[in-house]
Design a protein around this motif. Structure first.
Motif, PDB file in Angstrom:
ATOM      1  N   GLN A 192       7.177  -1.543   5.043  1.00  0.00           N
ATOM      2  CA  GLN A 192       6.371  -2.605   5.648  1.00  0.00           C
ATOM      3  C   GLN A 192       4.889  -2.346   5.397  1.00  0.00           C
ATOM      4  O   GLN A 192       4.479  -1.230   5.085  1.00  0.00           O
ATOM      5  N   ARG A 193       4.133  -3.390   5.596  1.00  0.00           N
ATOM      6  CA  ARG A 193       2.681  -3.267   5.596  1.00  0.00           C
ATOM      7  C   ARG A 193       2.126  -4.290   6.563  1.00  0.00           C
ATOM      8  O   ARG A 193       2.591  -5.421   6.537  1.00  0.00           O
ATOM      9  N   PRO A 194       1.193  -3.965   7.432  1.00  0.00           N
ATOM     10  CA  PRO A 194       0.681  -2.613   7.601  1.00  0.00           C
ATOM     11  C   PRO A 194       1.618  -1.764   8.458  1.00  0.00           C
ATOM     12  O   PRO A 194       2.449  -2.301   9.161  1.00  0.00           O
ATOM     13  N   GLY A 195       1.431  -0.455   8.308  1.00  0.00           N
ATOM     14  CA  GLY A 195       2.210   0.459   9.143  1.00  0.00           C
ATOM     15  C   GLY A 195       3.241   1.258   8.378  1.00  0.00           C
ATOM     16  O   GLY A 195       4.137   1.857   8.983  1.00  0.00           O
ATOM     17  N   LYS A 196       3.101   1.305   7.049  1.00  0.00           N
ATOM     18  CA  LYS A 196       4.132   1.945   6.224  1.00  0.00           C
ATOM     19  C   LYS A 196       4.431   3.400   6.612  1.00  0.00           C
ATOM     20  O   LYS A 196       5.599   3.782   6.695  1.00  0.00           O
ATOM     21  N   PRO A 197       3.421   4.231   6.890  1.00  0.00           N
ATOM     22  CA  PRO A 197       3.763   5.653   7.129  1.00  0.00           C
ATOM     23  C   PRO A 197       4.320   5.957   8.524  1.00  0.00           C
ATOM     24  O   PRO A 197       4.419   7.121   8.897  1.00  0.00           O
ATOM     25  N   ASN A 214      -4.766   3.441  10.566  1.00  0.00           N
ATOM     26  CA  ASN A 214      -5.441   2.156  10.321  1.00  0.00           C
ATOM     27  C   ASN A 214      -5.236   1.225  11.512  1.00  0.00           C
ATOM     28  O   ASN A 214      -4.095   0.996  11.936  1.00  0.00           O
ATOM     29  N   ALA A 263      -2.558  -1.389  11.458  1.00  0.00           N
ATOM     30  CA  ALA A 263      -1.225  -0.772  11.405  1.00  0.00           C
ATOM     31  C   ALA A 263      -0.797  -0.372  12.814  1.00  0.00           C
ATOM     32  O   ALA A 263       0.369  -0.507  13.185  1.00  0.00           O
ATOM     33  N   SER A 312      -5.090  -3.390   6.163  1.00  0.00           N
ATOM     34  CA  SER A 312      -4.750  -2.718   7.424  1.00  0.00           C
ATOM     35  C   SER A 312      -5.958  -2.074   8.099  1.00  0.00           C
ATOM     36  O   SER A 312      -5.866  -1.663   9.244  1.00  0.00           O
TER      37      SER A 312
END
Ligand SMILES: Nc1nc2c(c(=O)[nH]1)N[C@H]1C(S)=C(S)[C@@H](COP(=O)(O)OP(=O)(O)OC[C@H]3O[C@@H](n4cnc5c(N)ncnc54)[C@H](O)[C@@H]3O)O[C@H]1N2
Ligand code: MOO
Length: 391
Positions: A272-277, A294, A297, A357
């Protein structure tokens, strides 16, 4: 890297309800009931007048009637209405035994201690009498278990004389803000520094969903200090939310610090983006969310994962979603689920500019997140998409 729906499912499987607590009625607002609530009384508990006027025998409505007594609201002594007489009654006050109708005072002429009723043909048997139990019978189910208590429910329970209720407890939350670059708002920004907004973002959202127990800690980008802080927060809280230090940089210590602190990792990175990690782990029944630093995110992960987990734990439904038609075409270039800041009006949603993000400027106008699916590429204007309404 897991898909968004897989991540949601994994988190949902780890959410456990906390022990039930008994709270005072007013403090139960916005909590989910842990029990069915039955009325302990019948309501009204006595025959009540719904008008200011006179209680009479309906059969005597055409006769002059002597005023026997008055029964103001709060009268504790029952009275028997005598034949040929009327008793003055008041809205919400008791009605004398025997009386079978109430005439409102505007229809009555009083001469010394006697009344005469005008247009007495209009008076019906039973007029303006609220019968015992006509609103609530004793043991009527007032509210079902898991109802999220609204002000109207407090009104209902108070009317039935209820003072405390059992509710599903809300989790206490520890917040850990990581980052050497952070400065508290109110201080001057020197080169390389940014204001810490995430602590405010998280606390504001938690407050909005009724979390009252929260604690914020700050830590620099240091593995040992991060581990110690996580351990400390896990001692005192049901949920730990960490921001920053969760991706691939040399100073991103959060996933390792979580593991060192005894947290079992369930996933790290979501498509997903934002929030991938995003990192998610547990220690026994405690949940640990490592949110990317971010700011956008942080918000998207709060809406998709953290607040839904809180909702599940305490039986609330704070995040609302619906579908809406996207107002303009959008080219999606990434093979990830994408959450876009949007403005929803009616059943149309506008994709706002500034979607990266780090960018928060769209929050001036945004009122929702728009979800574009992993497989989406070109979104035509008019396409229906799921939107998550801001709290
Ligand atoms: N080589 C790679 N680099 C990055 C990747 C990657 O996969 N490989 N992922 C990128 C993505 S996507 C994101 S999102 C970020 C997440 O980074 P971290 O979680 O490690 O967060 P930081 O690096 O600590 O900070 C990111 C960004 O956010 C600002 N920040 C952090 N905390 C706060 C706060 N409390 N208030 C306001 N702003 C904050 C920080 O200054 C940074 O600008 O990683 C990418 N990199
Ligand atoms: O996932 Mo990150 O939040 O795209 O920049």
């Amino acid at each position: 890297m897991v898909a968004v729906n897989t991540a949601k499912k994994i988190i949902a499987e780890q959410c456990v309800q906390l022990p039930v607590v008994q709270v005072d009625l007013l403090n139960a607002l916005n909590y989910a009931l842990a029990e069915d609530i039955f009325s302990p009384i019948q309501f009204p508990a006595f025959r009540q007048s719904s008008m200011d006027g006179y209680a009479i025998y309906w059969e005597e409505k055409a006769n002059p009637l002597f005023i026997q007594a008055a029964m103001p609201a709060g009268t504790e002594q029952p009275l028997l209405l005598q034949k040929g007489k009327a008793i003055q009654v008041f809205t919400g006050g008791p009605i004398p035994d025997g009386a079978n109708c109430v005439v409102q005072k505007e229809w009555v002429t009083v001469n010394n201690s006697t009344i005469e009723i005008q247009l007495n043909n209009n008076i019906q048997l039973g007029d303006h009498i609220r019968n015992i139990g006509s609103d609530l019978q004793k043991n009527t189910l007032l509210l079902q278990k898991h109802t999220v208590i609204q002000p109207s429910h407090i009104a209902l329970m108070a009317s039935a004389g209820i003072t405390t209720v059992k509710v599903l407890q809300k989790p206490s939350v520890g917040i850990l803000i990581t980052g050497n670059e952070l400065v508290q708002p109110g201080n001057t920004l020197s080169f390389g520094k940014v204001y810490d907004s995430n602590a405010f973002t998280i606390q504001a959202h938690l407050k909005k969903v009724g979390i009252t127990q929260m604690q914020v800690r700050y830590v620099s980008d240091n593995l040992q200090e991060t581990e110690n802080s996580i351990k400390e927060l896990l001692l005192h809280h049901d949920i730990v939310i960490i921001t920053g230090g969760v991706s691939a940089g040399d100073y991103d210590y959060v996933p390792q610090a979580c593991i060192n602190a005894g947290v079992q990792q369930h996933f790290h990175k979501v498509k997903q983006r934002p929030g991938k990690p995003l990192f998610f782990g547990t220690q026994k029944n405690k949940l640990v969310f490592g949110l990317p630093g971010n700011p956008a995110a942080v918000i998207s992960c709060l809406y998709q994962y953290v607040i839904p987990a809180i909702d599940q734990i305490c039986g609330t439904h704070t995040i609302q979603s619906t579908t809406a038609k996207v107002s303009t075409a959008f080219q999606k270039n990434i093979p990830l689920t994408q959450f876009l800041k949007g403005y929803l009006e009616g059943n149309t949603v506008k994709i706002l500019p500034a979607q990266a993000s780090y960018q928060l400027s769209a929050l001036t106008n945004a009122n929702c997140w728009i979800e574009l699916e992993e497989s989406d590429t070109q979104i035509e204007s008019g396409t229906e998409k799921r939107v998550y309404l801001f709290l």
